[in-house]
Design a protein around this motif. Structure first.
Motif, PDB file in Angstrom:
ATOM      1  N   ASP A 132      -0.306  40.855  31.164  1.00  0.00           N
ATOM      2  CA  ASP A 132      -0.571  42.140  30.506  1.00  0.00           C
ATOM      3  C   ASP A 132       0.738  42.885  30.316  1.00  0.00           C
ATOM      4  O   ASP A 132       1.575  42.944  31.228  1.00  0.00           O
ATOM      5  CB  ASP A 132      -1.517  42.991  31.361  1.00  0.00           C
ATOM      6  CG  ASP A 132      -2.914  42.414  31.417  1.00  0.00           C
ATOM      7  OD1 ASP A 132      -3.406  41.983  30.354  1.00  0.00           O
ATOM      8  OD2 ASP A 132      -3.499  42.385  32.507  1.00  0.00           O
ATOM      9  N   PHE A 133       0.930  43.447  29.133  1.00  0.00           N
ATOM     10  CA  PHE A 133       2.094  44.285  28.833  1.00  0.00           C
ATOM     11  C   PHE A 133       1.662  45.728  28.997  1.00  0.00           C
ATOM     12  O   PHE A 133       0.856  46.240  28.227  1.00  0.00           O
ATOM     13  CB  PHE A 133       2.559  44.004  27.397  1.00  0.00           C
ATOM     14  CG  PHE A 133       3.661  44.926  26.925  1.00  0.00           C
ATOM     15  CD1 PHE A 133       4.727  45.230  27.737  1.00  0.00           C
ATOM     16  CD2 PHE A 133       3.628  45.474  25.645  1.00  0.00           C
ATOM     17  CE1 PHE A 133       5.744  46.063  27.298  1.00  0.00           C
ATOM     18  CE2 PHE A 133       4.625  46.302  25.192  1.00  0.00           C
ATOM     19  CZ  PHE A 133       5.694  46.606  26.028  1.00  0.00           C
ATOM     20  N   ASN A 134       2.171  46.382  30.049  1.00  0.00           N
ATOM     21  CA  ASN A 134       1.749  47.758  30.292  1.00  0.00           C
ATOM     22  C   ASN A 134       2.944  48.650  30.563  1.00  0.00           C
ATOM     23  O   ASN A 134       3.981  48.202  31.055  1.00  0.00           O
ATOM     24  CB  ASN A 134       0.746  47.822  31.452  1.00  0.00           C
ATOM     25  CG  ASN A 134       1.306  47.240  32.733  1.00  0.00           C
ATOM     26  OD1 ASN A 134       2.068  47.885  33.453  1.00  0.00           O
ATOM     27  ND2 ASN A 134       0.938  45.989  33.040  1.00  0.00           N
ATOM     28  N   PHE A 156       2.997  33.842  21.902  1.00  0.00           N
ATOM     29  CA  PHE A 156       2.455  34.802  20.938  1.00  0.00           C
ATOM     30  C   PHE A 156       2.011  36.057  21.677  1.00  0.00           C
ATOM     31  O   PHE A 156       1.821  36.054  22.903  1.00  0.00           O
ATOM     32  CB  PHE A 156       1.294  34.186  20.145  1.00  0.00           C
ATOM     33  CG  PHE A 156       0.144  33.704  20.989  1.00  0.00           C
ATOM     34  CD1 PHE A 156      -0.928  34.521  21.273  1.00  0.00           C
ATOM     35  CD2 PHE A 156       0.144  32.406  21.501  1.00  0.00           C
ATOM     36  CE1 PHE A 156      -1.977  34.075  22.051  1.00  0.00           C
ATOM     37  CE2 PHE A 156      -0.906  31.942  22.275  1.00  0.00           C
ATOM     38  CZ  PHE A 156      -1.973  32.786  22.552  1.00  0.00           C
ATOM     39  N   PHE A 157       1.847  37.132  20.915  1.00  0.00           N
ATOM     40  CA  PHE A 157       1.463  38.418  21.481  1.00  0.00           C
ATOM     41  C   PHE A 157       0.113  38.821  20.908  1.00  0.00           C
ATOM     42  O   PHE A 157      -0.039  38.983  19.689  1.00  0.00           O
ATOM     43  CB  PHE A 157       2.514  39.483  21.168  1.00  0.00           C
ATOM     44  CG  PHE A 157       2.244  40.811  21.825  1.00  0.00           C
ATOM     45  CD1 PHE A 157       2.104  40.898  23.194  1.00  0.00           C
ATOM     46  CD2 PHE A 157       2.123  41.970  21.073  1.00  0.00           C
ATOM     47  CE1 PHE A 157       1.860  42.113  23.816  1.00  0.00           C
ATOM     48  CE2 PHE A 157       1.890  43.189  21.680  1.00  0.00           C
ATOM     49  CZ  PHE A 157       1.749  43.262  23.061  1.00  0.00           C
ATOM     50  N   ASP A 158      -0.875  38.965  21.785  1.00  0.00           N
ATOM     51  CA  ASP A 158      -2.218  39.393  21.406  1.00  0.00           C
ATOM     52  C   ASP A 158      -2.246  40.920  21.463  1.00  0.00           C
ATOM     53  O   ASP A 158      -2.531  41.515  22.500  1.00  0.00           O
ATOM     54  CB  ASP A 158      -3.229  38.778  22.371  1.00  0.00           C
ATOM     55  CG  ASP A 158      -4.665  39.141  22.023  1.00  0.00           C
ATOM     56  OD1 ASP A 158      -4.866  39.865  21.028  1.00  0.00           O
ATOM     57  OD2 ASP A 158      -5.577  38.716  22.757  1.00  0.00           O
ATOM     58  N   GLU A 159      -1.901  41.547  20.313  1.00  0.00           N
ATOM     59  CA  GLU A 159      -1.733  43.012  20.296  1.00  0.00           C
ATOM     60  C   GLU A 159      -3.005  43.773  20.636  1.00  0.00           C
ATOM     61  O   GLU A 159      -2.951  44.756  21.393  1.00  0.00           O
ATOM     62  CB  GLU A 159      -1.187  43.449  18.933  1.00  0.00           C
ATOM     63  CG  GLU A 159      -0.794  44.915  18.892  1.00  0.00           C
ATOM     64  CD  GLU A 159      -0.033  45.267  17.627  1.00  0.00           C
ATOM     65  OE1 GLU A 159       0.251  46.461  17.449  1.00  0.00           O
ATOM     66  OE2 GLU A 159       0.266  44.359  16.829  1.00  0.00           O
ATOM     67  N   PRO A 160      -4.209  43.385  20.123  1.00  0.00           N
ATOM     68  CA  PRO A 160      -5.414  44.156  20.477  1.00  0.00           C
ATOM     69  C   PRO A 160      -5.663  44.228  21.977  1.00  0.00           C
ATOM     70  O   PRO A 160      -6.139  45.237  22.483  1.00  0.00           O
ATOM     71  CB  PRO A 160      -6.534  43.388  19.750  1.00  0.00           C
ATOM     72  CG  PRO A 160      -5.858  42.716  18.606  1.00  0.00           C
ATOM     73  CD  PRO A 160      -4.496  42.337  19.126  1.00  0.00           C
ATOM     74  N   ASN A 161      -5.309  43.164  22.695  1.00  0.00           N
ATOM     75  CA  ASN A 161      -5.520  43.149  24.148  1.00  0.00           C
ATOM     76  C   ASN A 161      -4.251  43.414  24.939  1.00  0.00           C
ATOM     77  O   ASN A 161      -4.261  43.355  26.170  1.00  0.00           O
ATOM     78  CB  ASN A 161      -6.106  41.799  24.568  1.00  0.00           C
ATOM     79  CG  ASN A 161      -7.474  41.545  23.963  1.00  0.00           C
ATOM     80  OD1 ASN A 161      -8.364  42.376  24.068  1.00  0.00           O
ATOM     81  ND2 ASN A 161      -7.641  40.399  23.315  1.00  0.00           N
ATOM     82  N   LYS A 204      14.026  36.418  28.426  1.00  0.00           N
ATOM     83  CA  LYS A 204      14.416  37.126  27.206  1.00  0.00           C
ATOM     84  C   LYS A 204      13.363  36.836  26.142  1.00  0.00           C
ATOM     85  O   LYS A 204      13.164  35.677  25.756  1.00  0.00           O
ATOM     86  CB  LYS A 204      15.798  36.680  26.738  1.00  0.00           C
ATOM     87  CG  LYS A 204      16.890  37.037  27.735  1.00  0.00           C
ATOM     88  CD  LYS A 204      18.271  36.667  27.252  1.00  0.00           C
ATOM     89  CE  LYS A 204      19.301  36.989  28.327  1.00  0.00           C
ATOM     90  NZ  LYS A 204      20.670  36.684  27.900  1.00  0.00           N
ATOM     91  N   ILE A 205      12.680  37.892  25.710  1.00  0.00           N
ATOM     92  CA  ILE A 205      11.590  37.761  24.749  1.00  0.00           C
ATOM     93  C   ILE A 205      11.996  38.432  23.443  1.00  0.00           C
ATOM     94  O   ILE A 205      12.475  39.571  23.443  1.00  0.00           O
ATOM     95  CB  ILE A 205      10.292  38.392  25.283  1.00  0.00           C
ATOM     96  CG1 ILE A 205       9.813  37.671  26.540  1.00  0.00           C
ATOM     97  CG2 ILE A 205       9.205  38.364  24.223  1.00  0.00           C
ATOM     98  CD1 ILE A 205       8.555  38.255  27.136  1.00  0.00           C
ATOM     99  N   ILE A 206      11.783  37.739  22.334  1.00  0.00           N
ATOM    100  CA  ILE A 206      12.007  38.293  21.004  1.00  0.00           C
ATOM    101  C   ILE A 206      10.723  38.130  20.225  1.00  0.00           C
ATOM    102  O   ILE A 206      10.175  37.016  20.121  1.00  0.00           O
ATOM    103  CB  ILE A 206      13.178  37.581  20.270  1.00  0.00           C
ATOM    104  CG1 ILE A 206      14.508  37.911  20.950  1.00  0.00           C
ATOM    105  CG2 ILE A 206      13.246  38.011  18.818  1.00  0.00           C
ATOM    106  CD1 ILE A 206      14.833  37.047  22.139  1.00  0.00           C
ATOM    107  N   GLN A 207      10.204  39.231  19.678  1.00  0.00           N
ATOM    108  CA  GLN A 207       8.961  39.198  18.927  1.00  0.00           C
ATOM    109  C   GLN A 207       9.243  39.097  17.436  1.00  0.00           C
ATOM    110  O   GLN A 207      10.051  39.845  16.889  1.00  0.00           O
ATOM    111  CB  GLN A 207       8.113  40.438  19.214  1.00  0.00           C
ATOM    112  CG  GLN A 207       6.764  40.426  18.499  1.00  0.00           C
ATOM    113  CD  GLN A 207       5.891  41.608  18.887  1.00  0.00           C
ATOM    114  OE1 GLN A 207       6.302  42.469  19.655  1.00  0.00           O
ATOM    115  NE2 GLN A 207       4.679  41.654  18.354  1.00  0.00           N
ATOM    116  N   LYS A 208       8.570  38.158  16.769  1.00  0.00           N
ATOM    117  CA  LYS A 208       8.639  38.015  15.312  1.00  0.00           C
ATOM    118  C   LYS A 208       7.219  37.941  14.801  1.00  0.00           C
ATOM    119  O   LYS A 208       6.568  36.901  14.881  1.00  0.00           O
ATOM    120  CB  LYS A 208       9.415  36.762  14.919  1.00  0.00           C
ATOM    121  CG  LYS A 208       9.685  36.672  13.411  1.00  0.00           C
ATOM    122  CD  LYS A 208      10.347  35.355  13.019  1.00  0.00           C
ATOM    123  CE  LYS A 208       9.317  34.243  12.959  1.00  0.00           C
ATOM    124  NZ  LYS A 208       9.853  33.018  12.309  1.00  0.00           N
TER     125      LYS A 208
END
Length: 343
Positions: free
Chosen positions: A111-113, A73-78, A44-48
């Motif tokens: 990778d989030f795809n 953490f989420f590296d949005e550019p990649n 379960k992932i929650i992004q803030k």
């Protein structure tokens, strides 16, 4: 001309709604299920902002799992998600002897795809949390709508696009979730007295007490059963006018993890409402209400400071009404709303 402008505005609204829905659907926030290091996992992932938090369940079955809190953490550019098992919160051993999942805390990078048609994947590699140079297998997770394990983060995930993405709410739920269950790491040492040989004398006669019948443990009540069984205590009657009414619910005192469910005219309308010092807002159209309506607040838990108390502020027309609602294991608070035409 006016008709054409209205038509164009309507099309823009539809397109905007579709874009928002697609954006919400493609969030990394949610429930993910699959395998990490060939172990079955529900994540379960929650992004803030740029940070990630939540829980990971390594499991063999519903009765054999380890639950960790996660950070990352989420590296949005990649389009890259990085998270690690932060703290062991719960451990439950099964009876099957199929092994013990989640023995080692892991660090995952994936990778989030979104390949299309609502399919979302996290694919990458996992290493030991304490030694990132030691690879521990691959990450293959798919986003799903229905969790197999239920915990405090479900409320945030279900209501993320409806206000639960507020950083304060996420931090508050995080505090509630961080109460680890004591984990047994070793078997207790049992003292065994030395064996003493009996003398030739016959053993004394010992009266054997009959075994007590097994005690049956009742299953926990559902929220609907709690609503039906608990006494409804009237607190306030409020006249309603206009087109809609707005209700705001807060924790009445110290924020201690109180959560409630709301029933309107015997029908469940909202559940898993975590009370904080920021309002949980409910808007009800007057046209869909009866002449006389009963809103019942049922305590899902009693928090760390019983009883479960909330502070409700109602805005109806130009008037403001306040009520302090208290619920416990024996009673629920009830507010009656009555249309003025009947009064």
């Amino acid at each position: 001309m006016k008709r054409s402008m209205l038509k164009n505005s309507y099309i823009i609204l539809i397109i905007g709604s579709v874009v928002l829905q697609q954006a919400a659907a493609q969030m990394i926030t949610g429930v993910w299920r699959g395998k990490i290091n060939r172990q079955k996992v529900e994540l379960k992932i929650i992004q803030k902002g740029d940070s990630l938090r939540g829980t990971s369940y390594y499991y063999q079955s519903p009765n054999n799992y380890r639950r960790y809190s996660i950070k990352g953490f989420f590296d949005e550019p990649n389009n890259l998600a990085i998270w690690w098992d932060d703290e062991l919160l719960e451990e439950k051993s099964g009876r099957t002897g199929l092994g013990s999942p989640g023995k080692e805390a892991l660090r995952s990078e994936a990778d989030f795809n979104c390949p299309g048609e609502g399919i979302m994947k996290l694919e990458g590699e996992a290493n030991l949390k304490e030694d990132e140079n030691r690879p521990k297998g691959e990450v293959h997770l798919d986003k799903t709508n229905q969790p197999s394990f239920y915990d405090e983060w479900d409320f945030v995930i279900e209501n993320f696009t409806a206000g639960a993405n507020d950083p304060y709410i996420i931090d508050s739920v995080g505090l509630i979730a961080r109460h680890p269950v004591p984990v047994k790491t070793e078997k207790p040492v049992v003292f065994k007295p030395p064996v003493v040989k009996e003398k030739a004398n016959p053993p004394p006669v010992v009266a054997v007490q009959p075994k007590a019948p097994p005690v049956s443990i009742a299953a926990p009540l559902t929220i609907e059963q709690k609503f039906a069984q608990r006494q409804k205590i009237p607190v306030l009657e409020i006249p309603i006018v206009g087109d809609s009414i707005e209700l705001n619910f807060y924790d009445n005192a110290e924020i201690d993890g109180d959560s409630i469910t709301l029933f309107l005219n015997n029908r469940l309308i909202f559940k898993h409402i975590y009370l904080t010092d920021k309002p949980f807002t409910v808007k009800l159209p007057v046209s869909e209400l009866l002449q006389s309506n009963e809103l019942v607040m049922v305590a899902e838990n009693l928090g760390s400071i019983p009883p479960n108390t909330s502070f409700m502020v109602a805005y109806i027309g130009e008037k403001r009404y306040e009520a302090r609602l208290e619920s416990n294991e024996g009673s629920s608070a009830m507010i009656r709303f009555v249309k003025e035409s009947e009064r």
